[in-house]
Write a protein that holds these residues in place. Structure first.
Motif, PDB file in Angstrom:
ATOM      1  N   MET A  30      -6.849   9.431   9.466  1.00 30.16           N
ATOM      2  CA  MET A  30      -5.728   9.280  10.299  1.00 30.16           C
ATOM      3  C   MET A  30      -4.705  10.462  10.407  1.00 30.16           C
ATOM      4  N   ALA A  49      10.138  -1.621   1.816  1.00 28.35           N
ATOM      5  CA  ALA A  49       9.334  -2.708   0.913  1.00 28.35           C
ATOM      6  C   ALA A  49       7.813  -2.361   1.246  1.00 28.35           C
ATOM      7  N   GLN A  50       7.282  -1.698   2.404  1.00 28.21           N
ATOM      8  CA  GLN A  50       6.047  -1.335   2.474  1.00 28.21           C
ATOM      9  C   GLN A  50       5.639  -0.422   1.141  1.00 28.21           C
ATOM     10  N   ALA A 102       4.833  -0.326  13.604  1.00 28.24           N
ATOM     11  CA  ALA A 102       4.272  -1.330  14.339  1.00 28.24           C
ATOM     12  C   ALA A 102       4.661  -2.493  13.220  1.00 28.24           C
ATOM     13  N   LEU A 103       4.904  -2.369  11.947  1.00 28.72           N
ATOM     14  CA  LEU A 103       5.197  -3.489  11.152  1.00 28.72           C
ATOM     15  C   LEU A 103       6.667  -3.969  11.362  1.00 28.72           C
ATOM     16  N   LEU A 104       6.803  -5.282  10.958  1.00 30.39           N
ATOM     17  CA  LEU A 104       8.282  -5.773  10.865  1.00 30.39           C
ATOM     18  C   LEU A 104       8.862  -5.516   9.608  1.00 30.39           C
ATOM     19  N   LEU A 105       8.100  -5.495   8.664  1.00 27.21           N
ATOM     20  CA  LEU A 105       8.527  -5.245   7.113  1.00 27.21           C
ATOM     21  C   LEU A 105       9.072  -3.828   7.188  1.00 27.21           C
ATOM     22  N   ASP A 106      10.102  -3.612   6.629  1.00 23.39           N
ATOM     23  CA  ASP A 106      10.964  -2.349   6.467  1.00 23.39           C
ATOM     24  C   ASP A 106      10.058  -1.163   5.592  1.00 23.39           C
ATOM     25  N   ARG A 163       2.377   1.259  -0.498  1.00 27.57           N
ATOM     26  CA  ARG A 163       2.064   2.549  -0.357  1.00 27.57           C
ATOM     27  C   ARG A 163       2.289   3.389  -1.641  1.00 27.57           C
ATOM     28  N   PHE A 206     -10.712   2.495   8.521  1.00 26.02           N
ATOM     29  CA  PHE A 206     -10.748   1.272   9.405  1.00 26.02           C
ATOM     30  C   PHE A 206     -12.104   0.725  10.035  1.00 26.02           C
ATOM     31  N   GLN A 217       2.887   5.936  13.357  1.00 26.48           N
ATOM     32  CA  GLN A 217       2.915   4.927  14.144  1.00 26.48           C
ATOM     33  C   GLN A 217       2.455   3.499  13.931  1.00 26.48           C
ATOM     34  N   THR A 218       1.638   3.503  12.763  1.00 25.52           N
ATOM     35  CA  THR A 218       1.308   2.179  12.511  1.00 25.52           C
ATOM     36  C   THR A 218       2.413   1.746  11.581  1.00 25.52           C
TER      37      THR A 218
END
Lengths: 207, 207
Positions: free
Chosen positions: A1, A19-20, A12-16, A25, A200, A8-9
């Motif tokens: 990727m 926190a990710q 696309a998440l609501l979690l900030d 990560r 993926f 971009q992925t």
């Protein structure tokens, strides 16, 4: 990727993103820890967070013994695989995560709208053991995320004599120890290089 | 637990309270969803987040088919338990989460510093199936957290004909379907009252 696609992925998440990073990560499996203790308050906080995550029919089969004292460590270490022994001896805490095969005894209280649930499981030991192990697996996943949520590093292991640890720490003969997790603040050089993940397209097919 | 004590446990976590709520405290198992589609981008974002969570020996045995099209739903619905059929028909997406019993074929690439890993597993089908199912259980837990991280609600289910779904969607005979998860934006009245959780002292013993 590509780097652009990866950003971009994330977006696309609501979690900030902080926190990710904390939970997924940047978090890494740790093999070495500082001497800083894991406190009763941290253990309670992790439990009070992850207890809300779902299990099938609210079975909640996970049972945990957290080994911190020198005496408890002495009882545990002989049953760890040799390659896991030194790091487990040095970790401030080691959580032993077991499936309670008799989880069904709690169902009248935890799944009250289906009064037959307890007896349905009572009649089928093999189905009950499978349900216990599958849902404990989910709860081990939640626990690893919860340890990271507390700002600690987790070092999950499956290399140990599960029957011997069950006899020592879950002596009723109704528990199966699935995973042990060293916990604490990571030391310097606590981990190796990140191992590759499947792509993926190797894992997900969207129809 | 008193309200004061509960607030103390929240403050003992590094993860911020909004993220705690999104992933655990406010998140709920949903039984009804709006018509809003689950996009390719959301599915990719969930995967790219949770792929980093750990599995033993980096085995990563989870394989997923996401059922969204009317044709794919038609193939799935007859194999769902009757009580799960209507809500699965109405959900914008249903992820089928399976354990790949032949995960060991990827180990030369995913666990390169132990070249004997593939052959160790190749010789023991039963141990391999247990490893696949345990680690897929962890990955199901991560996936549920990841779906919530995307701002979606998850409705995990185990009531279905697992063998029939495997034949239909994982036809190589080397996969075991463990959990199906409806996904989408929750509709009004998407869930029942919260079911009781076991108390700390029933689950955790700290030594």
């Amino acid at each position: 990727m590509t780097a652009t696609a990866e950003h971009q992925t994330r977006d696309a998440l609501l979690l900030d993103e902080h926190a990710q990073d904390l939970l997924f990560r940047q978090a890494r499996t740790a093999n070495a820890f500082t001497d800083e203790p894991v406190t009763d308050e941290q253990i309670a906080a992790i439990f009070e967070l992850v207890k809300w995550a779902p299990t099938s029919m609210n079975t909640q089969p996970l049972r945990v013994v957290v080994v911190r004292s020198a005496e408890a460590k002495e009882r545990l270490l002989p049953h760890m695989a040799e390659g896991n022994r030194a790091k487990t001896a040095a970790a401030p805490a080691t959580a032993l995560l077991a499936a309670d095969i008799d989880f069904h005894e709690e169902l009248p209280r935890t799944f009250p709208h289906f009064p037959g649930a307890r007896d349905m499981f009572a009649g089928d030991d093999e189905s009950r053991a499978r349900t216990a192990e599958l849902n404990t697996g989910l709860q081990v996943g939640y626990a690893i995320i919860g340890i990271r949520a507390a700002g600690l590093a987790a070092g999950p292991m499956t290399g140990f004599d599960a029957d011997a640890i069950a006899r020592e720490f879950f002596p009723d003969g109704r528990h199966r120890v699935l995973v042990a997790i060293n916990m604490g603040k990571p030391a310097e050089n606590a981990w190796r290089d990140r191992l590759p993940r499947l792509a993926f397209d190797e894992v997900v097919t969207a129809l």
